[in-house]
Scaffold this motif. Structure first.
Motif, PDB file in Angstrom:
ATOM      1  N   ASP A  17       1.220  -9.443 -16.006  1.00 21.96           N
ATOM      2  CA  ASP A  17       1.668  -8.479 -17.011  1.00 21.96           C
ATOM      3  C   ASP A  17       0.838  -8.577 -18.288  1.00 21.96           C
ATOM      4  N   ILE A  18       0.644  -9.803 -18.750  1.00 27.10           N
ATOM      5  CA  ILE A  18      -0.103  -9.991 -19.999  1.00 27.10           C
ATOM      6  C   ILE A  18      -1.561  -9.569 -19.828  1.00 27.10           C
ATOM      7  N   ALA A  19      -2.138  -9.849 -18.641  1.00 26.07           N
ATOM      8  CA  ALA A  19      -3.527  -9.468 -18.394  1.00 26.07           C
ATOM      9  C   ALA A  19      -3.699  -7.953 -18.354  1.00 26.07           C
ATOM     10  N   ASN A  20      -2.624  -7.216 -18.002  1.00 29.34           N
ATOM     11  CA  ASN A  20      -2.719  -5.766 -17.872  1.00 29.34           C
ATOM     12  C   ASN A  20      -1.997  -5.015 -18.984  1.00 29.34           C
ATOM     13  N   VAL A  21      -1.752  -5.705 -20.098  1.00 27.65           N
ATOM     14  CA  VAL A  21      -1.013  -5.065 -21.180  1.00 27.65           C
ATOM     15  C   VAL A  21      -1.761  -3.847 -21.725  1.00 27.65           C
ATOM     16  N   ASN A  22      -3.100  -3.825 -21.574  1.00 24.79           N
ATOM     17  CA  ASN A  22      -3.886  -2.688 -22.055  1.00 24.79           C
ATOM     18  C   ASN A  22      -4.384  -1.801 -20.922  1.00 24.79           C
ATOM     19  N   THR A  23      -3.868  -2.005 -19.714  1.00 20.51           N
ATOM     20  CA  THR A  23      -4.260  -1.174 -18.574  1.00 20.51           C
ATOM     21  C   THR A  23      -3.423   0.094 -18.558  1.00 20.51           C
TER      22      THR A  23
ATOM     23  N   ALA B  86       3.320  -3.192  -6.349  1.00 12.90           N
ATOM     24  CA  ALA B  86       2.169  -3.234  -7.247  1.00 12.90           C
ATOM     25  C   ALA B  86       1.001  -3.947  -6.592  1.00 12.90           C
ATOM     26  N   GLU B  87      -0.178  -3.361  -6.726  1.00 13.03           N
ATOM     27  CA  GLU B  87      -1.406  -3.998  -6.270  1.00 13.03           C
ATOM     28  C   GLU B  87      -2.267  -4.288  -7.499  1.00 13.03           C
ATOM     29  N   SER B  88      -3.569  -4.263  -7.346  1.00  8.61           N
ATOM     30  CA  SER B  88      -4.440  -4.574  -8.475  1.00  8.61           C
ATOM     31  C   SER B  88      -4.382  -3.475  -9.527  1.00  8.61           C
ATOM     32  N   GLY B  89      -4.419  -3.911 -10.780  1.00  8.95           N
ATOM     33  CA  GLY B  89      -4.403  -2.947 -11.867  1.00  8.95           C
ATOM     34  C   GLY B  89      -3.154  -2.101 -11.839  1.00  8.95           C
ATOM     35  N   ALA B  90      -3.335  -0.791 -11.905  1.00  7.34           N
ATOM     36  CA  ALA B  90      -2.189   0.124 -11.963  1.00  7.34           C
ATOM     37  C   ALA B  90      -1.946   0.822 -10.634  1.00  7.34           C
TER      38      ALA B  90
ATOM     39  N   THR C 205      -0.710   6.032  -8.594  1.00  4.64           N
ATOM     40  CA  THR C 205      -0.969   5.454  -9.907  1.00  4.64           C
ATOM     41  C   THR C 205      -0.538   6.400 -11.017  1.00  4.64           C
ATOM     42  N   ARG C 206      -0.287   5.816 -12.172  1.00  2.00           N
ATOM     43  CA  ARG C 206      -0.031   6.605 -13.389  1.00  2.00           C
ATOM     44  C   ARG C 206      -1.255   6.552 -14.311  1.00  2.00           C
ATOM     45  N   ASN C 207      -2.293   5.876 -13.877  1.00  2.00           N
ATOM     46  CA  ASN C 207      -3.501   5.748 -14.680  1.00  2.00           C
ATOM     47  C   ASN C 207      -4.392   6.960 -14.446  1.00  2.00           C
ATOM     48  N   GLY C 208      -4.480   7.821 -15.433  1.00  2.00           N
ATOM     49  CA  GLY C 208      -5.276   9.031 -15.306  1.00  2.00           C
ATOM     50  C   GLY C 208      -6.624   8.957 -15.987  1.00  2.00           C
TER      51      GLY C 208
ATOM     52  N   GLY D  18      -1.303   3.100 -17.547  1.00  6.13           N
ATOM     53  CA  GLY D  18      -0.455   3.388 -16.399  1.00  6.13           C
ATOM     54  C   GLY D  18       0.100   2.185 -15.680  1.00  6.13           C
ATOM     55  N   TYR D  19      -0.153   0.984 -16.180  1.00  7.95           N
ATOM     56  CA  TYR D  19       0.324  -0.223 -15.493  1.00  7.95           C
ATOM     57  C   TYR D  19       1.846  -0.316 -15.590  1.00  7.95           C
TER      58      TYR D  19
END
Length: 240
Positions: A25-31, A167-171, A101-104, A33-34
């Motif tokens: 979670d902390i590693a992806n705080v700026n990803t 959940a997989e890698s990233g978002a 994903t929600r990462n657009g 759509g995570y």
């Protein structure tokens, strides 16, 4: 080994699982759509010990559920950044199959294919979206245009129970059992990205609690093994 020692060891093991989750979670705080996951502990009975140690009950990590609460939609001004306002997931094709994903944060390949950051192909309602030259614009319904010419419409899906996504890698997320349902009227916001729904302050506070719990269990196990067992061995050794 006494039942209480098994309990302490299993408790430490679950804390390690929690630390792994918090680290992700902390590693992806700026990803963009995570989505974080919520976990719980569960009781794991050990029937093979029942006849000997009635207290031999382990603690194990329970099932995880995805937290699908929306993150903040932040404007970026970039024409290939897209965010979903409300429910739904973008569909992308990866070597392992379709993912959600929600990462657009998309990009255009040399041949005009709409891709994610890691090269996965963004799916439209008719397959991969091929962009022509010229400025990109995105309508609220997900129609992507290049120089004013429609290149395709983003495929946006939802699930009856999105918290069951894995959940997989990233978002990126995968669906092991549930089938996606196409959204006829998605709400796409161009030039924006959905931020991670991880609260850094909350995760740091939880990390502190998990660390202290692990240390307490570690001390208890050390006491049981080195002090109590040591005294028992010492006393038994003096008996005739």
């Amino acid at each position: 080994m006494a039942g209480s020692q098994y309990i302490a060891l299993s408790g430490m093991r679950t804390r390690l699982d929690q630390l792994d989750r918090l680290a992700a979670d902390i590693a992806n705080v700026n990803t963009a759509g995570y989505k974080t996951e919520r976990g719980a502990d569960a009781e794991a009975n050990r029937p093979q010990f029942t006849n000997v140690l009635e207290s031999a009950i382990d603690v194990t990590s329970g099932s995880r559920r995805l937290d699908v609460s929306s993150g903040v939609l932040a404007p970026t001004g970039r024409d290939l950044d897209m965010a979903l306002d409300g429910q739904g997931f973008f569909v992308v094709e990866t070597p392992a199959g379709m993912r959600y994903t929600r990462n657009g944060h998309f990009q255009r390949s040399a041949d005009g294919t709409l891709l994610t950051d890691d090269g996965s192909v963004v799916q439209g309602t008719g397959g991969a979206i091929k962009l022509g030259s010229g400025a990109i614009s995105v309508d609220a319904d997900g129609t992507v245009k290049a120089a004013g010419v429609a290149a395709g419409k983003l495929k946006v899906v939802t699930f009856d129970n999105p918290t069951a996504l894995v959940a997989e890698s990233g978002a990126k997320l995968r669906s092991d059992n549930a089938a996606p349902v196409d959204m006829a009227n998605p709400s796409v916001r161009a030039g924006s990205l959905e931020q991670s729904n991880v609260s850094l302050v909350g995760r740091v506070a939880e990390l502190t609690g998990v660390t202290r719990s692990f240390e307490a269990l570690q001390k208890a196990l050390s006491l049981m093994m080195n002090d109590i067992d040591g005294r028992a061995i010492d006393q038994l050794g003096r008996m005739r």
